[in-house]
Design an enzyme around this catalytic site. Sequence first.
Site, PDB file in Angstrom:
ATOM      1  N   GLN A   9      -4.333  -1.554   9.522  1.00 37.21           N
ATOM      2  CA  GLN A   9      -4.341  -2.961   9.161  1.00 37.21           C
ATOM      3  C   GLN A   9      -5.008  -4.099   9.918  1.00 37.21           C
ATOM      4  O   GLN A   9      -4.561  -4.103  11.326  1.00 37.21           O
ATOM      5  CB  GLN A   9      -2.897  -3.339   8.755  1.00 37.21           C
ATOM      6  CG  GLN A   9      -2.795  -4.560   8.036  1.00 37.21           C
ATOM      7  CD  GLN A   9      -3.607  -4.555   6.646  1.00 37.21           C
ATOM      8  OE1 GLN A   9      -3.274  -3.304   5.889  1.00 37.21           O
ATOM      9  NE2 GLN A   9      -4.023  -5.846   6.258  1.00 37.21           N
ATOM     10  N   ASP A  19     -10.780   2.700   3.918  1.00 40.26           N
ATOM     11  CA  ASP A  19     -10.983   1.235   4.063  1.00 40.26           C
ATOM     12  C   ASP A  19     -12.504   1.070   3.678  1.00 40.26           C
ATOM     13  O   ASP A  19     -12.838   0.066   3.439  1.00 40.26           O
ATOM     14  CB  ASP A  19     -10.487   0.561   5.235  1.00 40.26           C
ATOM     15  CG  ASP A  19      -9.155  -0.132   5.058  1.00 40.26           C
ATOM     16  OD1 ASP A  19      -8.789  -0.412   3.676  1.00 40.26           O
ATOM     17  OD2 ASP A  19      -8.664  -0.621   6.123  1.00 40.26           O
ATOM     18  N   LYS A  55       0.916  -1.075   0.100  1.00 38.22           N
ATOM     19  CA  LYS A  55      -0.055   0.104   0.214  1.00 38.22           C
ATOM     20  C   LYS A  55       0.884   1.414   0.021  1.00 38.22           C
ATOM     21  O   LYS A  55       0.480   2.226  -0.514  1.00 38.22           O
ATOM     22  CB  LYS A  55      -1.063  -0.174   1.303  1.00 38.22           C
ATOM     23  CG  LYS A  55      -2.104  -0.987   1.036  1.00 38.22           C
ATOM     24  CD  LYS A  55      -2.658  -1.335   2.495  1.00 38.22           C
ATOM     25  CE  LYS A  55      -3.667  -2.536   2.188  1.00 38.22           C
ATOM     26  NZ  LYS A  55      -4.603  -2.976   3.595  1.00 38.22           N
TER      27      LYS A  55
END
Length: 311
Positions: free
Chosen positions: A113, A136, A69
């Site tokens: 994460q 997200d 990412k």
Amino acid sequence: MNKASAPAVPGASVTDGPLIIDGKATAEEIKVEIAAEVDQRRAAGLKVPHLAAILVGHDGGSETYVRNKVLACERVGFGSTLLRYEDDITEAELLAKVAELNEDPEVDGFIVQLPLPRHISSDKVIQAIRPEKDVDGFHPMNMGRMVAGLPALLPATPSGIVELLARYRIETDGRHCVVIGRSNIVGTPVSILLAKNLEHGNCTVTLCHSRTRNLADIVRTADIVVAALGRPEFVTADMVRPGAIVIDVGTTRVADASKKSGYTLKGDVCFAEVAPKCAAITPVPGGVGPMTIAMLLQNTLRAAKGDVYPR
Ligand code: NAP
């Protein structure tokens, strides 16, 4: 077979083998589009988008995902920040970091994460993220807006799947889509998006899970199968009807002593036997995975522009 000649109708006969849906190449296309927009913003004196990522602990998979990412941010010209903490960070400390990022004007969007250590509630952490920075798309506000059909930061993997179907011009309208797996990050949102009255939706969706009876019989009725259960090679040829479209979301590391890394990445679909039978299929790796990162970048750009929540 190229994209333009992709079968628009699942079930159409495939004479020259299945279409391999190339998520890596499609994600690259999207990154080029994003990079061009970042260049334009820079030239116009506007802020360059900035993504921050919080990584807790040293899980191998999470390390790889976060590294990819951050690299993707560099690739498109975004700013990026990686914040790393040890496994023993307390929930209160992590929530304080989230609060800091919420207030940081430089950071347009950030992710935490998953999975987090067991002593930290993922739900609490996700709900602490400001919806306008929740790139997200996991916050209940964004999930709720998605369900209501309002502009939202959409969860990256489900929107990446829809984007793949769209860019390959795979017809979804009126098709029966069977989704296997009902998690909040993949199965449930992708089932909602594909059922919506949108250009690349309008599927009739069946959502299956571990309590579903006669799962194989149900999957056999699917025009489009989305496998998101995390069980390597679960979907076998006998479960897929000829000409189906198969989207494999699964990414499980399976021990493999012949590999330098010590593992092989396996999807939820037994590619070797399913691919010859279907019209189109995503490989693992190189299918849905790269699209997840591309959509995360797209969400960050949208957050920076204030597309969903005007600034
Ligand atoms: P998850 O939270 O573990 O959810 C798994 C779902 O599958 C659950 O709903 C579970 O049912 C269902 N399930 C498990 N075993 C089943 C069975 N035998 N038959 C039918 N359903 C079954 O997993 P997830 O986070 O959604 O991830 C799924 C897979 O996608 C994993 O391999 C993950 O690594 C991968 N993934 C990939 C990406 C990407 O970018 N490519 C992104 C996210 C996830 P219950 O609800 O009844 O327990």
